[in-house]
Enzyme design. Structure first.
Site, PDB file in Angstrom:
ATOM      1  N   ARG A 267      -4.933  -5.398 -21.442  1.00 22.83           N
ATOM      2  CA  ARG A 267      -5.228  -4.975 -20.061  1.00 22.83           C
ATOM      3  C   ARG A 267      -4.064  -4.217 -19.435  1.00 22.83           C
ATOM      4  NH1 ARG A 267      -8.462 -10.235 -17.631  1.00 22.83           N
ATOM      5  NH2 ARG A 267     -10.071 -10.288 -19.231  1.00 22.83           N
TER       6      ARG A 267
ATOM      7  N   ASP B  84     -11.243 -11.826  -1.962  1.00 25.96           N
ATOM      8  CA  ASP B  84     -10.800 -11.836  -3.344  1.00 25.96           C
ATOM      9  C   ASP B  84      -9.366 -11.338  -3.376  1.00 25.96           C
ATOM     10  OD1 ASP B  84     -12.563 -12.098  -6.079  1.00 25.96           O
ATOM     11  OD2 ASP B  84     -10.748 -10.935  -6.388  1.00 25.96           O
TER      12      ASP B  84
END
Length: 298
Positions: free
Chosen positions: A51, A163
Site C-alpha cells: 500500500r 472516519d
C-alpha cells in the site's frame, strides 16, 4: 478507521529488494498504533509495503527506504501523516451489511426513541455512523429512515458519518458507487434512492439521490482522540466491525466515549463479532451488538 480491503499486487519477484527494513516497519506500526489504535503485527508487513508503494511513487521516491527517510528523518511526517493513515487503514463496508441491525432499527429502536419524545412535537432523530468508510452504512441508514417516513412515520432525521480516512470521506460525499455494490439494496429502494448514469462517464455506476445526500454529513474524526466534536444527544450510534482491531483497553475507552454522546434511551450498535464488548458497561443489551443507554431514564 475505516475498513477497505486493498489488494497487494506487488510481489517480491516484481519489487526486488524494495522492502521495509525492520526498523522502518516498526516505526510505521508504532505510528499507526499510536494515532489510530490499530495494531500492525509482522504478518501485515507485506500488506503495508504494497500500500505504501503507491504513495511512494506519487512522491517520486525511488524506494520505500527513501520514503521512510523522508517521513522520519526529513520532517515529512507533518504533511504525510494523513496519507500514511489513508494508505494502511482497512476499509470494508457494504450496503445493508449485517441487515438484522437495520430490521431492528426499523421495527424496535426508532419506535422506542420516538415514543420517548414529548407529545405533539415532531421528533428530530440524530444518527451517527462512527466509522463510515465510503458512506455505504450512512446511506443505508438514510434509506431505512426515509422509507419509514414515506410509509407514514412522523419524524425528521439527520445522519453524521465520521472516519479517519480523507479518501473515504471524499467517497462518502461523492456518494457514487459501482452498480454491483448496490445488489443488497431492496429493489424498491434502488428505484427511489439511487440514480443510474446514462452517459459513458457514469457507465456502471449509481449515485445516491440528492434528497438523501442532503440528510447525511461527513467529517473527519479519529476515535483515538480524548474528546469528539459531536453532539451529546445522539439517538443511535453505529460502530460496527472496528473495535476488533483494537486492544481491550482501547475498546473500552472508545465505547465509553461514544456512550457519552448518546441521549438517555439512545442505542449503540456494534458488529455481530463484537457483541460481547459492551456487556461490561452500564448498558442494556437488546440484541447481539445492540445496547441501550439506560442512564438518566426514569
Amino acid at each position: 478507521m475505516s475498513q477497505a480491503l486493498l489488494r497487494v499486487t506487488e510481489t517480491p519477484a516484481r519489487t526486488g529488494q524494495d522492502r521495509l527494513s525492520d526498523a522502518d516497519f516498526s516505526r510505521i506500526a508504532t505510528l499507526i498504533g499510536g494515532h489510530v489504535g490499530i495494531k500492525l503485527p509482522p504478518a501485515k508487513r507485506l500488506m503495508v509495503e504494497g500500500r505504501l508503494r503507491k504513495r511512494m511513487r506519487s512522491l517520486n521516491c525511488a524506494s520505500l527506504t527513501d520514503y521512510c527517510r523522508y517521513l522520519f528523518h526529513e520532517n515529512g511526517l507533518e504533511n504525510e501523516l494523513v496519507h500514511v493513515i489513508d494508505a494502511v487503514t482497512t476499509n470494508k463496508t457494504d450496503f445493508f451489511r449485517e441487515n438484522e441491525h437495520f430490521v431492528l432499527l426499523r421495527q424496535k429502536l426508532i419506535p422506542s426513541l420516538t415514543a420517548r419524545r414529548p407529545a405533539g412535537a415532531k421528533p428530530r432523530l440524530k444518527l451517527w455512523s462512527a466509522a463510515s468508510s465510503n458512506g455505504a452504512e450512512a446511506y443505508t441508514i438514510a434509506m431505512v429512515l426515509a422509507d419509514m417516513v414515506e410509509r407514514g412515520d412522523d419524524f425528521q432525521f439527520a445522519i453524521l458519518g465520521t472516519d479517519i480516512s480523507t479518501e473515504m470521506l471524499a467517497a462518502g460525499r461523492q456518494a457514487t458507487y459501482p452498480s454491483e455494490m448496490i445488489a443488497p439494496v431492496p429493489l424498491d429502494m434502488q428505484e427511489r434512492y439511487l440514480m443510474r448514469g446514462r452517459t459513458t462517464s457514469w457507465h456502471g455506476e449509481v449515485r445516491i439521490v440528492p434528497e438523501l445526500r442532503r440528510l447525511v454529513r461527513f467529517q473527519r474524526l479519529n476515535l483515538m482522540e480524548e474528546t469528539y466534536p459531536v453532539d451529546r444527544d445522539v439517538d443511535v450510534i453505529f460502530l460496527r466491525n472496528v473495535l476488533i482491531y483494537f486492544d481491550k483497553p482501547t475498546q473500552e475507552a472508545v465505547v465509553s466515549r461514544l456512550v457519552g454522546h448518546l441521549r438517555p434511551g439512545g442505542f449503540l450498535i456494534l458488529g455481530h463479532s463484537e457483541s460481547m464488548i459492551g456487556t461490561n458497561l452500564q448498558l442494556k443489551q437488546w440484541a447481539p451488538g445492540v445496547f441501550e443507554n439506560t442512564s438518566g431514564l426514569r
